[in-house]
Design a protein around this motif. Structure first.
Motif, PDB file in Angstrom:
ATOM      1  N   MET A   1       0.845  -1.204   0.000  1.00  0.00           N
ATOM      2  CA  MET A   1       0.000   0.000   0.000  1.00  0.00           C
ATOM      3  C   MET A   1       0.870   1.240   0.000  1.00  0.00           C
ATOM      4  O   MET A   1       1.941   1.257   0.574  1.00  0.00           O
ATOM      5  N   PHE A   2       0.377   2.314  -0.663  1.00  0.00           N
ATOM      6  CA  PHE A   2       1.108   3.565  -0.652  1.00  0.00           C
ATOM      7  C   PHE A   2       0.123   4.714  -0.760  1.00  0.00           C
ATOM      8  O   PHE A   2      -1.002   4.545  -1.183  1.00  0.00           O
ATOM      9  N   ARG A   3       0.535   5.914  -0.340  1.00  0.00           N
ATOM     10  CA  ARG A   3      -0.442   6.984  -0.157  1.00  0.00           C
ATOM     11  C   ARG A   3       0.051   8.309  -0.724  1.00  0.00           C
ATOM     12  O   ARG A   3       1.188   8.710  -0.545  1.00  0.00           O
ATOM     13  N   LEU A   4      -0.872   9.016  -1.426  1.00  0.00           N
ATOM     14  CA  LEU A   4      -0.656  10.383  -1.860  1.00  0.00           C
ATOM     15  C   LEU A   4      -1.373  11.302  -0.872  1.00  0.00           C
ATOM     16  O   LEU A   4      -2.486  10.989  -0.445  1.00  0.00           O
ATOM     17  N   PRO A   5      -0.773  12.427  -0.513  1.00  0.00           N
ATOM     18  CA  PRO A   5      -1.427  13.334   0.425  1.00  0.00           C
ATOM     19  C   PRO A   5      -2.685  13.949  -0.170  1.00  0.00           C
ATOM     20  O   PRO A   5      -2.764  14.181  -1.364  1.00  0.00           O
ATOM     21  N   PRO A   6      -3.692  14.242   0.663  1.00  0.00           N
ATOM     22  CA  PRO A   6      -4.954  14.799   0.162  1.00  0.00           C
ATOM     23  C   PRO A   6      -4.785  16.067  -0.646  1.00  0.00           C
ATOM     24  O   PRO A   6      -5.529  16.314  -1.573  1.00  0.00           O
ATOM     25  N   ARG A   7      -3.794  16.890  -0.328  1.00  0.00           N
ATOM     26  CA  ARG A   7      -3.638  18.143  -1.058  1.00  0.00           C
ATOM     27  C   ARG A   7      -3.236  17.908  -2.512  1.00  0.00           C
ATOM     28  O   ARG A   7      -3.376  18.790  -3.354  1.00  0.00           O
ATOM     29  N   LEU A   8      -2.707  16.716  -2.809  1.00  0.00           N
ATOM     30  CA  LEU A   8      -2.300  16.431  -4.178  1.00  0.00           C
ATOM     31  C   LEU A   8      -3.318  15.602  -4.930  1.00  0.00           C
ATOM     32  O   LEU A   8      -3.497  15.754  -6.125  1.00  0.00           O
ATOM     33  N   LEU A   9      -3.999  14.727  -4.249  1.00  0.00           N
ATOM     34  CA  LEU A   9      -4.957  13.865  -4.933  1.00  0.00           C
ATOM     35  C   LEU A   9      -6.130  13.616  -3.995  1.00  0.00           C
ATOM     36  O   LEU A   9      -6.236  12.582  -3.356  1.00  0.00           O
ATOM     37  N   ARG A  10      -7.011  14.565  -3.892  1.00  0.00           N
ATOM     38  CA  ARG A  10      -8.036  14.567  -2.852  1.00  0.00           C
ATOM     39  C   ARG A  10      -8.895  13.315  -2.850  1.00  0.00           C
ATOM     40  O   ARG A  10      -9.254  12.808  -1.803  1.00  0.00           O
ATOM     41  N   TYR A 188       8.107  -4.506  -2.242  1.00  0.00           N
ATOM     42  CA  TYR A 188       8.219  -4.052  -3.626  1.00  0.00           C
ATOM     43  C   TYR A 188       9.133  -2.830  -3.682  1.00  0.00           C
ATOM     44  O   TYR A 188       9.165  -2.022  -2.746  1.00  0.00           O
ATOM     45  N   PRO A 189       9.864  -2.659  -4.774  1.00  0.00           N
ATOM     46  CA  PRO A 189      10.756  -1.499  -4.880  1.00  0.00           C
ATOM     47  C   PRO A 189       9.972  -0.210  -5.088  1.00  0.00           C
ATOM     48  O   PRO A 189       8.869  -0.216  -5.641  1.00  0.00           O
ATOM     49  N   GLY A 190      10.537   0.890  -4.645  1.00  0.00           N
ATOM     50  CA  GLY A 190       9.973   2.194  -4.936  1.00  0.00           C
ATOM     51  C   GLY A 190      10.383   2.616  -6.334  1.00  0.00           C
ATOM     52  O   GLY A 190      11.154   1.930  -7.014  1.00  0.00           O
ATOM     53  N   PHE A 191       9.887   3.759  -6.754  1.00  0.00           N
ATOM     54  CA  PHE A 191      10.264   4.252  -8.085  1.00  0.00           C
ATOM     55  C   PHE A 191      10.105   5.764  -8.117  1.00  0.00           C
ATOM     56  O   PHE A 191       9.414   6.361  -7.285  1.00  0.00           O
ATOM     57  N   THR A 200       7.232   5.269  -2.459  1.00  0.00           N
ATOM     58  CA  THR A 200       7.655   4.057  -1.760  1.00  0.00           C
ATOM     59  C   THR A 200       6.424   3.286  -1.308  1.00  0.00           C
ATOM     60  O   THR A 200       5.312   3.814  -1.284  1.00  0.00           O
ATOM     61  N   PHE A 201       6.647   2.039  -0.900  1.00  0.00           N
ATOM     62  CA  PHE A 201       5.531   1.140  -0.621  1.00  0.00           C
ATOM     63  C   PHE A 201       5.711   0.451   0.722  1.00  0.00           C
ATOM     64  O   PHE A 201       6.823   0.182   1.165  1.00  0.00           O
ATOM     65  N   THR A 202       4.582   0.147   1.355  1.00  0.00           N
ATOM     66  CA  THR A 202       4.641  -0.617   2.583  1.00  0.00           C
ATOM     67  C   THR A 202       4.991  -2.066   2.272  1.00  0.00           C
ATOM     68  O   THR A 202       4.854  -2.532   1.145  1.00  0.00           O
ATOM     69  N   GLU A 203       5.421  -2.784   3.255  1.00  0.00           N
ATOM     70  CA  GLU A 203       5.894  -4.144   3.053  1.00  0.00           C
ATOM     71  C   GLU A 203       4.753  -5.149   2.915  1.00  0.00           C
ATOM     72  O   GLU A 203       3.645  -4.927   3.390  1.00  0.00           O
ATOM     73  N   ASN A 204       5.057  -6.262   2.257  1.00  0.00           N
ATOM     74  CA  ASN A 204       4.149  -7.404   2.216  1.00  0.00           C
ATOM     75  C   ASN A 204       4.469  -8.395   3.334  1.00  0.00           C
ATOM     76  O   ASN A 204       3.785  -9.403   3.478  1.00  0.00           O
ATOM     77  N   ALA A 205       5.520  -8.096   4.092  1.00  0.00           N
ATOM     78  CA  ALA A 205       6.057  -9.078   5.040  1.00  0.00           C
ATOM     79  C   ALA A 205       5.008  -9.530   6.060  1.00  0.00           C
ATOM     80  O   ALA A 205       4.934 -10.719   6.406  1.00  0.00           O
ATOM     81  N   ARG A 206       4.202  -8.608   6.582  1.00  0.00           N
ATOM     82  CA  ARG A 206       3.220  -8.997   7.607  1.00  0.00           C
ATOM     83  C   ARG A 206       2.202  -9.988   7.044  1.00  0.00           C
ATOM     84  O   ARG A 206       1.890 -11.008   7.679  1.00  0.00           O
ATOM     85  N   ALA A 207       1.682  -9.689   5.838  1.00  0.00           N
ATOM     86  CA  ALA A 207       0.732 -10.611   5.213  1.00  0.00           C
ATOM     87  C   ALA A 207       1.386 -11.954   4.951  1.00  0.00           C
ATOM     88  O   ALA A 207       0.777 -13.008   5.158  1.00  0.00           O
ATOM     89  N   HIS A 208       2.654 -11.911   4.528  1.00  0.00           N
ATOM     90  CA  HIS A 208       3.371 -13.157   4.261  1.00  0.00           C
ATOM     91  C   HIS A 208       3.529 -13.989   5.531  1.00  0.00           C
ATOM     92  O   HIS A 208       3.463 -15.222   5.497  1.00  0.00           O
TER      93      HIS A 208
END
Length: 387
Positions: A1-10, A188-191, A200-208
């Motif tokens: 999961m990854f997040r854009l701030p509300p001011r950029l993508l409401r 997953y890698p960021g870009f 950047t992205f949160t990890e899948n490790a917990r689900a795994h």
């Protein structure tokens, strides 16, 4: 999961974390592509995507490619591909490589590239980045229900990953139905995105750790690829340098970057632009007739006006006037001026631009002016009759 701030993508889904950097621009020749699926008719958002890819390629002296992503046969609409070609040409967005044109990196329909996709799927299996899954749909459904009842993530449990390579290969050779899954990493890698900076992205490790693995399907049981595999393989082999698309595809990008890394390839530049919204910040509505390009054409809007209109939805410029021809937009286009966040569509702006483009076209005379006259006569006749 990854997040854009509300001011950029409401109104975006909560899937990105943004790190501010200056957007990138480049003057090296760009190879861009517009890759629609023939599952419907061209709408405003798709026209804008095609236009931005066209402008970037032409601004840098590169090439604009058209690739048809037609591997989902169940959703294919008869006549949609032909309509797509005709609409793009009406808009003046002629592709340099693609269907009906050809080029050195064809074929340009994904369904005709399945052998290449299958070859790369086998390569991922060999290197341990993917595996065959023989699970039946009934088992997967029962697994999801059981895990949901246990309040656990409902993704796949990676049962088939433990199958020995020799057994997996022999079962596939014997014709047993299967799919090929990507082995998702714990992280997953960021870009870097030209518009949004570093993502950047949160990890899948917990689900795994709970025995839940997304492991997206790369190759379906019919041997055709899913979007993730075909997109990466075809962009690489067609030497695409910039992937410009809507932010709705941003959640897929980490998988694509990971696949590039698995193959040892360098990813292209990513350029994500926000979605188009109505005044209530919802999706544009087919019911209100504000979606399909063909409907604007039928109403008499000029291609030059519509191009001008959609170009300003998420892109700014430094000129004193918003009225621009396609040639003007090519000369002025710069990725640094693509704006983050979704864009509310103001259709009054389209009417404003239409008036200016009609005036310029009629003033120039010729066949285009005659066509406008014929449209006006038709609309007057339909409204008031022939008398």
């Amino acid at each position: 999961m990854f997040r854009l701030p509300p001011r950029l993508l409401r109104s975006a889904a909560p899937w990105a974390r943004f790190s501010s950097t200056d957007a990138l621009s480049t003057l090296k020749p760009a190879r861009t592509r517009f890759a629609p699926s023939p599952t419907g008719y061209l709408h405003l958002g798709s026209l804008r995507t095609a236009l931005f890819n066209y402008l970037l390629a032409k601004r840098t002296g590169g090439q604009f490619l058209l690739r048809i992503e037609d591997t989902d046969k169940k959703r294919t609409v008869e006549g949609a591909e032909k309509s797509l070609f005709e609409t793009l040409r009406w808009a003046g967005l002629q592709w340099d490589e693609g269907p009906e044109v050809g080029g050195p990196y064809g074929p340009y329909r994904q369904s005709e590239r399945s052998a290449l996709h299958q070859e790369h799927a086998r390569q991922l299996i060999t290197t341990g980045h993917a595996y065959r899954c023989f699970c039946k749909p009934e088992r997967l459904q029962a697994l999801a229900v059981a895990r949901k009842r246990a309040n656990l993530p409902t993704d796949y449990d990676r049962t088939c990953h433990s199958i020995a390579a020799s057994e997996s290969a022999s079962r596939a050779a014997a014709g047993e139905s299967h799919v090929v899954r990507l082995k998702a990493p714990d992280q997953y890698p960021g870009f870097h995105d030209v518009v949004y900076g570093h993502i950047t992205f949160t990890e899948n490790a917990r689900a795994h750790s709970l025995g839940s693995f997304e492991d997206p399907i790369l190759l379906k049981s019919d041997g055709l690829p899913t979007y993730h595999l075909a997109n990466v393989v075809d962009d690489h082999h067609m030497q695409i340098t910039h992937v410009c698309r809507a932010t709705e595809w941003m959640p897929s990008t980490p998988k694509h970057v990971h696949l590039y890394n698995c193959f040892g390839w360098t990813p292209p530049e990513f350029v994500h632009v926000g979605l188009l919204q109505n005044a209530q910040r919802g999706k544009l509505s087919k019911r209100n007739g504000d979606v399909f390009v063909s409907e604007y054409r039928e109403k008499g809007y000029l291609a030059s006006a519509l191009n001008n209109f959609v170009a300003l939805l998420g892109w700014s410029h430094e000129q004193t006037s918003d009225v621009m021809s396609l040639k003007d937009m090519v000369e002025r286009f710069n990725t640094e001026r693509l704006t983050p966040g979704n864009t509310v569509v103001n259709f009054e702006k389209l009417d404003f631009l239409q008036k200016h483009h009609v005036r310029e076209t009629v003033g120039a005379g010729g066949a285009a002016a005659e066509e406008i006259f014929e449209v006006v006569v038709k609309q007057v006749s339909e409204t008031y009759g022939d008398k």
